[in-house]
Scaffold this motif. Structure first.
Motif, PDB file in Angstrom:
ATOM      1  N   ASP A 108       1.105  -0.807  -0.057  1.00 22.11           N
ATOM      2  CA  ASP A 108       0.388   0.023  -0.224  1.00 22.11           C
ATOM      3  C   ASP A 108       0.834   1.049  -0.088  1.00 22.11           C
ATOM      4  OD1 ASP A 108      -1.842   2.352   2.566  1.00 22.11           O
ATOM      5  OD2 ASP A 108      -2.397   1.250  -0.019  1.00 22.11           O
ATOM      6  N   ASN A 109       1.853   1.662   1.047  1.00 24.95           N
ATOM      7  CA  ASN A 109       2.667   1.988   0.609  1.00 24.95           C
ATOM      8  C   ASN A 109       2.715   2.889  -0.282  1.00 24.95           C
ATOM      9  OD1 ASN A 109       3.433   1.086   4.045  1.00 24.95           O
ATOM     10  ND2 ASN A 109       3.982   3.753   3.788  1.00 24.95           N
ATOM     11  N   ALA A 110       3.996   1.679  -1.184  1.00 28.63           N
ATOM     12  CA  ALA A 110       4.166   1.530  -2.462  1.00 28.63           C
ATOM     13  C   ALA A 110       3.323   2.401  -3.438  1.00 28.63           C
ATOM     14  CB  ALA A 110       4.419   0.675  -3.190  1.00 28.63           C
ATOM     15  N   ARG A 111       2.399   2.079  -3.530  1.00 28.51           N
ATOM     16  CA  ARG A 111       1.334   2.663  -4.297  1.00 28.51           C
ATOM     17  C   ARG A 111       1.413   4.181  -3.892  1.00 28.51           C
ATOM     18  NH1 ARG A 111      -1.287  -1.843  -3.967  1.00 28.51           N
ATOM     19  NH2 ARG A 111      -2.324  -1.540  -2.329  1.00 28.51           N
ATOM     20  N   CYS A 112       1.257   4.248  -2.776  1.00 27.67           N
ATOM     21  CA  CYS A 112       1.015   5.701  -2.411  1.00 27.67           C
ATOM     22  C   CYS A 112       2.393   6.524  -2.306  1.00 27.67           C
ATOM     23  CB  CYS A 112       1.469   5.940  -0.905  1.00 27.67           C
ATOM     24  SG  CYS A 112      -0.509   5.728  -0.416  1.00 27.67           S
ATOM     25  N   ILE A 113       3.453   6.293  -2.315  1.00 24.66           N
ATOM     26  CA  ILE A 113       5.154   6.829  -2.684  1.00 24.66           C
ATOM     27  C   ILE A 113       4.627   6.992  -4.391  1.00 24.66           C
ATOM     28  CG2 ILE A 113       6.965   6.110  -3.609  1.00 24.66           C
ATOM     29  CD1 ILE A 113       6.849   6.186  -0.929  1.00 24.66           C
ATOM     30  N   ALA A 114       4.701   5.409  -4.787  1.00 22.23           N
ATOM     31  CA  ALA A 114       4.965   6.362  -6.935  1.00 22.23           C
ATOM     32  C   ALA A 114       3.595   7.580  -6.733  1.00 22.23           C
ATOM     33  CB  ALA A 114       3.536   4.935  -7.107  1.00 22.23           C
ATOM     34  N   ALA A 115       2.664   8.000  -6.186  1.00 19.51           N
ATOM     35  CA  ALA A 115       1.243   8.602  -6.319  1.00 19.51           C
ATOM     36  C   ALA A 115       1.412  10.516  -5.360  1.00 19.51           C
ATOM     37  CB  ALA A 115       0.494   8.535  -6.182  1.00 19.51           C
ATOM     38  N   LEU A 116       2.787  10.027  -4.636  1.00 20.14           N
ATOM     39  CA  LEU A 116       3.247  11.176  -4.102  1.00 20.14           C
ATOM     40  C   LEU A 116       2.750  11.426  -2.899  1.00 20.14           C
ATOM     41  CD1 LEU A 116       4.938  13.545  -6.903  1.00 20.14           C
ATOM     42  CD2 LEU A 116       6.201  12.242  -5.737  1.00 20.14           C
ATOM     43  N   ILE A 117       2.493  10.082  -2.159  1.00 16.57           N
ATOM     44  CA  ILE A 117       1.217  10.771  -0.903  1.00 16.57           C
ATOM     45  C   ILE A 117       1.923  10.341   0.179  1.00 16.57           C
ATOM     46  CG2 ILE A 117      -0.868   9.948   0.573  1.00 16.57           C
ATOM     47  CD1 ILE A 117      -1.842   8.837  -3.020  1.00 16.57           C
ATOM     48  N   ASP A 118       1.843  11.485   1.295  1.00 14.86           N
ATOM     49  CA  ASP A 118       2.705  11.097   2.106  1.00 14.86           C
ATOM     50  C   ASP A 118       2.103   9.943   2.929  1.00 14.86           C
ATOM     51  OD1 ASP A 118       3.435  13.449   5.098  1.00 14.86           O
ATOM     52  OD2 ASP A 118       4.120  11.687   4.508  1.00 14.86           O
ATOM     53  N   ARG A 119       2.924   9.541   3.793  1.00 16.50           N
ATOM     54  CA  ARG A 119       2.499   8.800   4.753  1.00 16.50           C
ATOM     55  C   ARG A 119       3.753   8.478   6.186  1.00 16.50           C
ATOM     56  NH1 ARG A 119      -1.674   8.781   3.191  1.00 16.50           N
ATOM     57  NH2 ARG A 119      -3.473   6.874   2.510  1.00 16.50           N
ATOM     58  N   ASP A 120       2.744   8.209   7.096  1.00 15.40           N
ATOM     59  CA  ASP A 120       4.182   8.804   8.097  1.00 15.40           C
ATOM     60  C   ASP A 120       4.989   7.680   8.108  1.00 15.40           C
ATOM     61  OD1 ASP A 120       1.933  10.350  10.617  1.00 15.40           O
ATOM     62  OD2 ASP A 120       3.356  10.869   9.258  1.00 15.40           O
ATOM     63  N   ASN A 121       4.296   5.727   7.594  1.00 14.11           N
ATOM     64  CA  ASN A 121       5.213   4.776   7.945  1.00 14.11           C
ATOM     65  C   ASN A 121       5.991   4.543   6.410  1.00 14.11           C
ATOM     66  OD1 ASN A 121       3.012   4.287   6.519  1.00 14.11           O
ATOM     67  ND2 ASN A 121       2.479   2.040   7.514  1.00 14.11           N
ATOM     68  N   HIS A 122       5.987   5.542   5.883  1.00 14.52           N
ATOM     69  CA  HIS A 122       7.105   4.993   4.650  1.00 14.52           C
ATOM     70  C   HIS A 122       8.147   5.016   5.492  1.00 14.52           C
ATOM     71  CE1 HIS A 122       4.447   6.314   1.360  1.00 14.52           C
ATOM     72  NE2 HIS A 122       4.840   6.936   2.032  1.00 14.52           N
ATOM     73  N   TYR A 123       9.432   4.294   4.908  1.00  9.85           N
ATOM     74  CA  TYR A 123      10.205   4.526   5.207  1.00  9.85           C
ATOM     75  C   TYR A 123      11.447   5.985   5.182  1.00  9.85           C
ATOM     76  CZ  TYR A 123      11.024  -0.173   6.033  1.00  9.85           C
ATOM     77  OH  TYR A 123      10.533  -1.320   6.755  1.00  9.85           O
ATOM     78  N   TRP A 124      12.136   6.501   5.974  1.00  6.46           N
ATOM     79  CA  TRP A 124      12.015   8.484   5.476  1.00  6.46           C
ATOM     80  C   TRP A 124      14.271   8.064   6.036  1.00  6.46           C
ATOM     81  CZ3 TRP A 124       9.193  11.081   3.592  1.00  6.46           C
ATOM     82  CH2 TRP A 124       7.928  10.865   3.603  1.00  6.46           C
ATOM     83  N   GLY A 125      14.591   8.963   5.249  1.00  5.37           N
ATOM     84  CA  GLY A 125      15.729   9.367   5.623  1.00  5.37           C
ATOM     85  C   GLY A 125      15.999  10.444   6.966  1.00  5.37           C
ATOM     86  N   GLN A 126      16.890  10.741   6.743  1.00  6.82           N
ATOM     87  CA  GLN A 126      17.062  11.882   7.886  1.00  6.82           C
ATOM     88  C   GLN A 126      17.361  13.416   7.555  1.00  6.82           C
ATOM     89  OE1 GLN A 126      19.914  10.398   6.776  1.00  6.82           O
ATOM     90  NE2 GLN A 126      21.376  12.975   6.155  1.00  6.82           N
ATOM     91  N   GLY A 127      16.939  13.166   6.107  1.00 12.11           N
ATOM     92  CA  GLY A 127      16.751  15.192   5.313  1.00 12.11           C
ATOM     93  C   GLY A 127      18.024  15.718   5.173  1.00 12.11           C
ATOM     94  N   THR A 128      17.955  16.085   4.206  1.00 12.78           N
ATOM     95  CA  THR A 128      18.800  17.362   3.629  1.00 12.78           C
ATOM     96  C   THR A 128      18.093  18.832   3.425  1.00 12.78           C
ATOM     97  OG1 THR A 128      21.090  17.499   2.725  1.00 12.78           O
ATOM     98  CG2 THR A 128      19.219  16.434   1.591  1.00 12.78           C
ATOM     99  N   GLN A 129      18.763  19.283   4.286  1.00 17.39           N
ATOM    100  CA  GLN A 129      18.726  21.305   4.505  1.00 17.39           C
ATOM    101  C   GLN A 129      19.257  21.779   2.835  1.00 17.39           C
ATOM    102  OE1 GLN A 129      16.496  23.376   6.511  1.00 17.39           O
ATOM    103  NE2 GLN A 129      16.318  24.274   4.401  1.00 17.39           N
ATOM    104  N   VAL A 130      17.748  22.540   1.866  1.00 17.26           N
ATOM    105  CA  VAL A 130      18.561  22.916   0.749  1.00 17.26           C
ATOM    106  C   VAL A 130      17.782  24.326   0.844  1.00 17.26           C
ATOM    107  CG1 VAL A 130      17.361  23.364  -1.394  1.00 17.26           C
ATOM    108  CG2 VAL A 130      18.199  20.937  -0.742  1.00 17.26           C
ATOM    109  N   THR A 131      18.486  25.219   0.944  1.00 16.30           N
ATOM    110  CA  THR A 131      18.437  26.570   0.866  1.00 16.30           C
ATOM    111  C   THR A 131      18.702  27.522  -0.481  1.00 16.30           C
ATOM    112  OG1 THR A 131      18.323  26.567   3.111  1.00 16.30           O
ATOM    113  CG2 THR A 131      18.910  29.230   2.378  1.00 16.30           C
ATOM    114  N   VAL A 132      18.145  28.367  -0.785  1.00 20.82           N
ATOM    115  CA  VAL A 132      17.428  28.983  -2.183  1.00 20.82           C
ATOM    116  C   VAL A 132      17.427  30.553  -1.447  1.00 20.82           C
ATOM    117  CG1 VAL A 132      17.013  29.655  -4.961  1.00 20.82           C
ATOM    118  CG2 VAL A 132      16.890  26.808  -2.869  1.00 20.82           C
ATOM    119  N   SER A 133      18.476  31.391  -2.255  1.00 19.14           N
ATOM    120  CA  SER A 133      18.137  32.830  -2.177  1.00 19.14           C
ATOM    121  C   SER A 133      18.429  33.696  -3.000  1.00 19.14           C
ATOM    122  CB  SER A 133      19.828  32.976  -0.689  1.00 19.14           C
ATOM    123  OG  SER A 133      21.196  32.344  -2.413  1.00 19.14           O
ATOM    124  N   SER A 134      17.617  34.599  -3.191  1.00 23.32           N
ATOM    125  CA  SER A 134      17.136  35.659  -4.254  1.00 23.32           C
ATOM    126  C   SER A 134      18.231  35.897  -4.291  1.00 23.32           C
ATOM    127  CB  SER A 134      15.581  35.675  -4.013  1.00 23.32           C
ATOM    128  OG  SER A 134      15.891  36.918  -2.689  1.00 23.32           O
TER     129      SER A 134
END
Length: 129
Positions: A103-129
């Motif tokens: 079920d998560n796979a279908r959500c992943i493909a559709a870009l649907i957020d689910r808390d119980n996906h496997y997640w990484g720790q994240g990486t910050q992207v900052t774009v200045s004008s």
């Protein structure tokens, strides 16, 4: 134990480029992989997803179409997000996601957020004008 480790974030000026990487371990093969992003005070937003067994099947959020490219290197268990023509509104923490079950796979493909996906720790992207 599944681990997703992102890297490649940083600070750039508008119009610049960054390439994010996500290395997956602890599982033989994820059939779907995706990138999400989140800004403070808002929920996670799906950015790009791909069928790893069919690299031509890709889903992009409208906000990034034509600017971002998701790709993979199966030999390295790595998924990439090439981000070009960056805008200040692309500023966010970017997360790699993999499915916990079918079920998560279908959500992943559709870009649907689910808390119980496997997640990484994240990486910050900052774009200045």
């Amino acid at each position: 134990q599944v681990q997703l480790v992102e890297s490649g974030g940083g600070s750039v000026q508008a119009g610049g480029s960054l390439k994010l990487s996500c290395v997956a371990s602890g599982y033989e093969y994820f059939r779907r992989m995706a990138w999400f992003r989140q800004v403070p005070g808002k929920g996670r937003e799906g950015v790009a997803a791909m069928y790893t067994e069919s690299p031509g099947i890709i889903n992009y959020a409208n906000s990034v179409k034509g600017r971002f490219t998701i790709s993979q290197d199966n030999a390295k268990n790595t998924v990439y997000l090439q981000m070009n023509s960056l805008k200040p509104e692309d500023t966010a923490i970017y997360y790699c996601a993999a499915p916990y079950n079918g079920d998560n796979a279908r959500c992943i493909a559709a870009l649907i957020d689910r808390d119980n996906h496997y997640w990484g720790q994240g990486t910050q992207v900052t774009v200045s004008s």
